[in-house]
Design an enzyme around this catalytic site. Structure first.
Site, PDB file in Angstrom:
ATOM      1  N   ASP A 171       0.864  -1.193   0.000  1.00  0.00           N
ATOM      2  CA  ASP A 171       0.000   0.000   0.000  1.00  0.00           C
ATOM      3  C   ASP A 171       0.890   1.228   0.000  1.00  0.00           C
ATOM      4  O   ASP A 171       2.121   1.112   0.165  1.00  0.00           O
ATOM      5  CB  ASP A 171      -0.959   0.004   1.200  1.00  0.00           C
ATOM      6  CG  ASP A 171      -2.301   0.667   0.868  1.00  0.00           C
ATOM      7  OD1 ASP A 171      -2.288   1.845   0.454  1.00  0.00           O
ATOM      8  OD2 ASP A 171      -3.353   0.013   1.012  1.00  0.00           O
ATOM      9  N   ASP A 225       3.814   2.949  -3.964  1.00  0.00           N
ATOM     10  CA  ASP A 225       2.755   3.486  -4.826  1.00  0.00           C
ATOM     11  C   ASP A 225       2.834   2.675  -6.119  1.00  0.00           C
ATOM     12  O   ASP A 225       3.860   2.715  -6.820  1.00  0.00           O
ATOM     13  CB  ASP A 225       3.015   4.977  -5.079  1.00  0.00           C
ATOM     14  CG  ASP A 225       1.929   5.598  -5.947  1.00  0.00           C
ATOM     15  OD1 ASP A 225       1.298   4.871  -6.744  1.00  0.00           O
ATOM     16  OD2 ASP A 225       1.725   6.813  -5.837  1.00  0.00           O
ATOM     17  N   TYR A 251     -14.053   5.922 -13.425  1.00  0.00           N
ATOM     18  CA  TYR A 251     -13.960   4.660 -12.674  1.00  0.00           C
ATOM     19  C   TYR A 251     -14.483   3.489 -13.535  1.00  0.00           C
ATOM     20  O   TYR A 251     -13.844   2.430 -13.615  1.00  0.00           O
ATOM     21  CB  TYR A 251     -14.784   4.806 -11.391  1.00  0.00           C
ATOM     22  CG  TYR A 251     -14.725   3.635 -10.450  1.00  0.00           C
ATOM     23  CD1 TYR A 251     -13.587   3.380  -9.686  1.00  0.00           C
ATOM     24  CD2 TYR A 251     -15.821   2.789 -10.293  1.00  0.00           C
ATOM     25  CE1 TYR A 251     -13.541   2.313  -8.795  1.00  0.00           C
ATOM     26  CE2 TYR A 251     -15.792   1.723  -9.406  1.00  0.00           C
ATOM     27  CZ  TYR A 251     -14.648   1.491  -8.657  1.00  0.00           C
ATOM     28  OH  TYR A 251     -14.611   0.436  -7.775  1.00  0.00           O
ATOM     29  N   ALA A 278     -19.154  16.170 -17.510  1.00  0.00           N
ATOM     30  CA  ALA A 278     -19.202  17.614 -17.814  1.00  0.00           C
ATOM     31  C   ALA A 278     -18.344  18.426 -16.840  1.00  0.00           C
ATOM     32  O   ALA A 278     -17.909  19.529 -17.173  1.00  0.00           O
ATOM     33  CB  ALA A 278     -20.645  18.103 -17.768  1.00  0.00           C
ATOM     34  N   ASN A 279     -18.131  17.881 -15.631  1.00  0.00           N
ATOM     35  CA  ASN A 279     -17.343  18.617 -14.616  1.00  0.00           C
ATOM     36  C   ASN A 279     -15.985  17.966 -14.345  1.00  0.00           C
ATOM     37  O   ASN A 279     -15.297  18.357 -13.406  1.00  0.00           O
ATOM     38  CB  ASN A 279     -18.115  18.652 -13.277  1.00  0.00           C
ATOM     39  CG  ASN A 279     -19.487  19.259 -13.423  1.00  0.00           C
ATOM     40  OD1 ASN A 279     -19.659  20.152 -14.254  1.00  0.00           O
ATOM     41  ND2 ASN A 279     -20.452  18.779 -12.660  1.00  0.00           N
ATOM     42  N   ASN A 301      -5.661  -5.203  -6.277  1.00  0.00           N
ATOM     43  CA  ASN A 301      -6.844  -4.718  -5.552  1.00  0.00           C
ATOM     44  C   ASN A 301      -6.862  -3.200  -5.383  1.00  0.00           C
ATOM     45  O   ASN A 301      -7.933  -2.605  -5.314  1.00  0.00           O
ATOM     46  CB  ASN A 301      -6.893  -5.396  -4.179  1.00  0.00           C
ATOM     47  CG  ASN A 301      -7.838  -4.675  -3.241  1.00  0.00           C
ATOM     48  OD1 ASN A 301      -9.061  -4.833  -3.320  1.00  0.00           O
ATOM     49  ND2 ASN A 301      -7.283  -3.855  -2.353  1.00  0.00           N
TER      50      ASN A 301
HETATM   51  P1  NAD Z   1     -10.487   1.334  -0.055  1.00  0.00           P
HETATM   52  O1  NAD Z   1     -10.460   2.744  -0.502  1.00  0.00           O
HETATM   53  O2  NAD Z   1     -11.068   1.038   1.295  1.00  0.00           O
HETATM   54  O3  NAD Z   1      -9.011   0.694  -0.129  1.00  0.00           O
HETATM   55  C1  NAD Z   1      -8.188   0.865  -1.265  1.00  0.00           C
HETATM   56  C2  NAD Z   1      -6.751   0.743  -0.844  1.00  0.00           C
HETATM   57  O4  NAD Z   1      -5.934   0.948  -2.010  1.00  0.00           O
HETATM   58  C3  NAD Z   1      -6.345   1.801   0.189  1.00  0.00           C
HETATM   59  O5  NAD Z   1      -5.692   1.195   1.280  1.00  0.00           O
HETATM   60  C4  NAD Z   1      -5.418   2.733  -0.598  1.00  0.00           C
HETATM   61  O6  NAD Z   1      -4.426   3.340   0.194  1.00  0.00           O
HETATM   62  C5  NAD Z   1      -4.825   1.768  -1.627  1.00  0.00           C
HETATM   63  N1  NAD Z   1      -4.267   2.484  -2.771  1.00  0.00           N
HETATM   64  C6  NAD Z   1      -4.829   3.509  -3.444  1.00  0.00           C
HETATM   65  N2  NAD Z   1      -3.978   3.966  -4.391  1.00  0.00           N
HETATM   66  C7  NAD Z   1      -2.839   3.214  -4.299  1.00  0.00           C
HETATM   67  C8  NAD Z   1      -1.606   3.217  -4.997  1.00  0.00           C
HETATM   68  N3  NAD Z   1      -1.363   4.097  -5.972  1.00  0.00           N
HETATM   69  N4  NAD Z   1      -0.676   2.310  -4.651  1.00  0.00           N
HETATM   70  C9  NAD Z   1      -0.909   1.419  -3.652  1.00  0.00           C
HETATM   71  N5  NAD Z   1      -2.070   1.377  -2.949  1.00  0.00           N
HETATM   72  C10 NAD Z   1      -3.027   2.269  -3.267  1.00  0.00           C
HETATM   73  O7  NAD Z   1     -11.244   0.511  -1.198  1.00  0.00           O
HETATM   74  P2  NAD Z   1     -12.057  -0.874  -1.133  1.00  0.00           P
HETATM   75  O8  NAD Z   1     -13.499  -0.542  -1.016  1.00  0.00           O
HETATM   76  O9  NAD Z   1     -11.435  -1.806  -0.169  1.00  0.00           O
HETATM   77  O10 NAD Z   1     -11.843  -1.372  -2.642  1.00  0.00           O
HETATM   78  C11 NAD Z   1     -10.806  -2.256  -3.022  1.00  0.00           C
HETATM   79  C12 NAD Z   1     -10.950  -2.555  -4.503  1.00  0.00           C
HETATM   80  O11 NAD Z   1     -12.254  -3.064  -4.776  1.00  0.00           O
HETATM   81  C13 NAD Z   1     -10.779  -1.322  -5.406  1.00  0.00           C
HETATM   82  O12 NAD Z   1     -10.125  -1.702  -6.591  1.00  0.00           O
HETATM   83  C14 NAD Z   1     -12.207  -0.929  -5.703  1.00  0.00           C
HETATM   84  O13 NAD Z   1     -12.304  -0.207  -6.905  1.00  0.00           O
HETATM   85  C15 NAD Z   1     -12.865  -2.305  -5.805  1.00  0.00           C
HETATM   86  N6  NAD Z   1     -14.318  -2.259  -5.590  1.00  0.00           N
HETATM   87  C16 NAD Z   1     -14.840  -1.878  -4.387  1.00  0.00           C
HETATM   88  C17 NAD Z   1     -16.221  -1.846  -4.229  1.00  0.00           C
HETATM   89  C18 NAD Z   1     -16.873  -1.468  -2.931  1.00  0.00           C
HETATM   90  O14 NAD Z   1     -18.114  -1.476  -2.873  1.00  0.00           O
HETATM   91  N7  NAD Z   1     -16.143  -1.156  -1.881  1.00  0.00           N
HETATM   92  C19 NAD Z   1     -17.051  -2.201  -5.297  1.00  0.00           C
HETATM   93  C20 NAD Z   1     -16.479  -2.564  -6.501  1.00  0.00           C
HETATM   94  C21 NAD Z   1     -15.098  -2.610  -6.633  1.00  0.00           C
END
Ligand code: NAD
Length: 449
Positions: free
Chosen positions: A240, A263, A355, A300-301, A290
């Protein structure tokens, strides 16, 4: 994040009150617990006339797991699951009898029960009537999913033309979809594409000896993926951003893994991953992409940064990391890649063009890279969650959050563990014959797709 409404309508006085008032009562889902039965009651196996030998083989498989298997519908029996075998159905007429037999026992299906059709994909059909019968199956399942009650689900296991019912991933898919590990998978199809894969020595620890890397693992779904992979036997590297370092160390300690602050969009991300896994473990078997972000705005924004940052983290980084890891010599035998897509990328969500682009792109990526992974003896798949109770969804405005968590057949949001279980399944040896697929974990979200 907790779903207070579901908790209230399932406990004590408020349960009785909700019943009296006729309020919707989302069921408490049957989730996997170590030592709990695979299925909450006997299993009924029915088939069309031509699929008898395949039904016999699948019934043998179920008996091998010590399940109480019935071949005839006893209406007094409270079944835990019904498996409808239609693999050789030659025309749509063949579907009626086995499905109506299954329907006749549904009122008595145990809470958290399962209906599972085992059929073939329409693509390999050699006649129009067979193609019609095969194409009908997902339609049946999508409708039946919406009729199920008490946390029960309906799903379809589909086999490509040259995959026999004895293939390891047919057993693997059957077991996953019957079990509590698929609690939030409803109204879906899971396709077995090849005869690859193996049956694990221990179904409870299929990832023993495997080294896994999970990005975005400091919290939410990623942290839960790390826990479930570790529970299933894997050694886990959690990744992370440095700003999430504290949470990351906590998760690493909890799963007895190692933390890598990184990152994933950084230029040297692959090099740092390779160095970390090579020095600590020697190799890497499984990558879970993940990490993900949202920057919601109407197109638009939309500011350029909101567009490019979401695409960079959610899509460009998984694309580049996968390509570079494949080109390196750090991946072990039968490597597995599992990516997080989203139902937003399938059905679309207002305010999420960026997204949705990234998540639909992931679906395209796993499809396109499946032959590359197959060439190495591995697989690449995606899981598309719907509404999952995490910090990401906690940030939604109250009203839209409450609507979003109810508009699915199970009338509730999923838990991070539901997504993690699907990922652990796709990473397991018993899923080695599932490649290039996207499995939705969305409780059968009713909007969009
Ligand atoms: P979250 O925001 O709780 O956790 C995401 C994690 O990714 C965070 O710890 C963040 O620090 C880390 N992260 C972000 N950018 C990063 C980078 N550049 N390098 C390394 N780490 C990075 O999100 P979540 O709800 O646990 O979602 C996890 C995954 O599941 C994501 O890909 C999200 O798009 C997908 N997802 C979530 C949902 C939902 O309902 N929560 C639904 C569909 C898909």
């Amino acid at each position: 994040m907790t779903d207070t409404y579901t908790n209230l309508v399932n406990s004590g006085f408020t349960k009785t009150l909700a019943k009296r008032l006729g309020l919707p009562r989302p069921a408490v889902l049957r989730r996997h617990r170590p030592g709990a039965p695979l299925v909450p009651g006997p299993v009924l196996v029915v088939n069309d006339d031509a699929s008898g030998p395949d039904a016999d083989a699948l019934a043998e498989q179920l008996l091998g797991w010590d399940l109480d298997v019935h071949r005839h519908a006893g209406h007094e029996t409270r079944f835990g699951a019904v498996v409808v075998v239609l693999t050789e159905a030659a025309d749509p007429q063949a579907l009626g009898e086995p499905l109506l037999t299954a329907g006749s026992v549904l009122r008595g299906l145990a809470p958290g029960g399962r209906v599972l059709t085992v059929a073939r994909t329409a693509t390999g059909a050699t006649s129009a009537p067979a193609a019609a019968a095969r194409a009908a199956v997902p339609g049946i399942i999508r409708s039946l999913g919406k009729e199920m009650r008490g946390g029960a689900t309906a799903n379809a296991l589909l086999l490509e033309a040259d995959v026999p019912v004895g293939a390891p991933s047919v057993a693997g898919g059957l077991r996953f979809l019957l079990s509590g590990r698929s609690a939030y998978v409803d109204g879906q199809t899971l396709t077995v594409t090849t005869t690859d894969g193996t049956t694990p020595d221990d179904w409870d620890r299929p990832l023993d000896g495997r080294v896994a890397l999970v990005t975005g693992a400091a919290r939410g779904i990623g942290a839960q993926i790390a826990r479930v992979l570790a529970r299933d036997g894997a050694q886990v590297v959690v990744v992370d951003v440095p700003a999430a370092g504290e949470g990351l160390s906590r998760v690493a300690n909890e799963v007895r893994g190692t933390a890598l602050q990184l990152d994933i969009t950084a230029e040297d991300a692959t090099a740092r991953i390779v160095e970390h896994v090579r020095t600590r473990y020697g190799h890497l078997d499984l990558v879970v992409h993940n990490a993900g972000i949202t920057r919601d705005k109407l197109l638009a924004n939309m500011k350029p940064d909101a567009w490019s940052s979401v695409l960079a983290v959610n899509l460009a980084a998984p694309l580049r990391l996968t390509t570079e890891l494949l080109a390196s010599d750090v991946l072990g035998e039968h490597p597995r890649v599992v990516c997080l897509a989203s139902t937003s990328g399938i059905g679309g969500t207002r305010g999420q063009t960026n997204y949705a682009a990234s998540k639909a792109g992931i679906i395209g990526m796993v499809h396109a890279m499946a032959p590359d992974l197959h060439g190495t003896g591995g697989t690449i798949n995606a899981v598309a969650p719907g509404f999952i109770e995490t910090d990401m969804t906690a940030r939604m405005p109250f009203a839209s959050r409450e609507v979003a968590r109810r508009i699915n057949s199970l009338q509730q949001g999923g838990q991070p563990v539901d997504v993690a279980e699907a990922i652990a399944f796709l990473a397991s040896p018993q899923a080695g014959g599932v490649n290039g697929q996207t499995l939705r974990v969305c409780g059968q979200l009713m909007v969009g797709a």
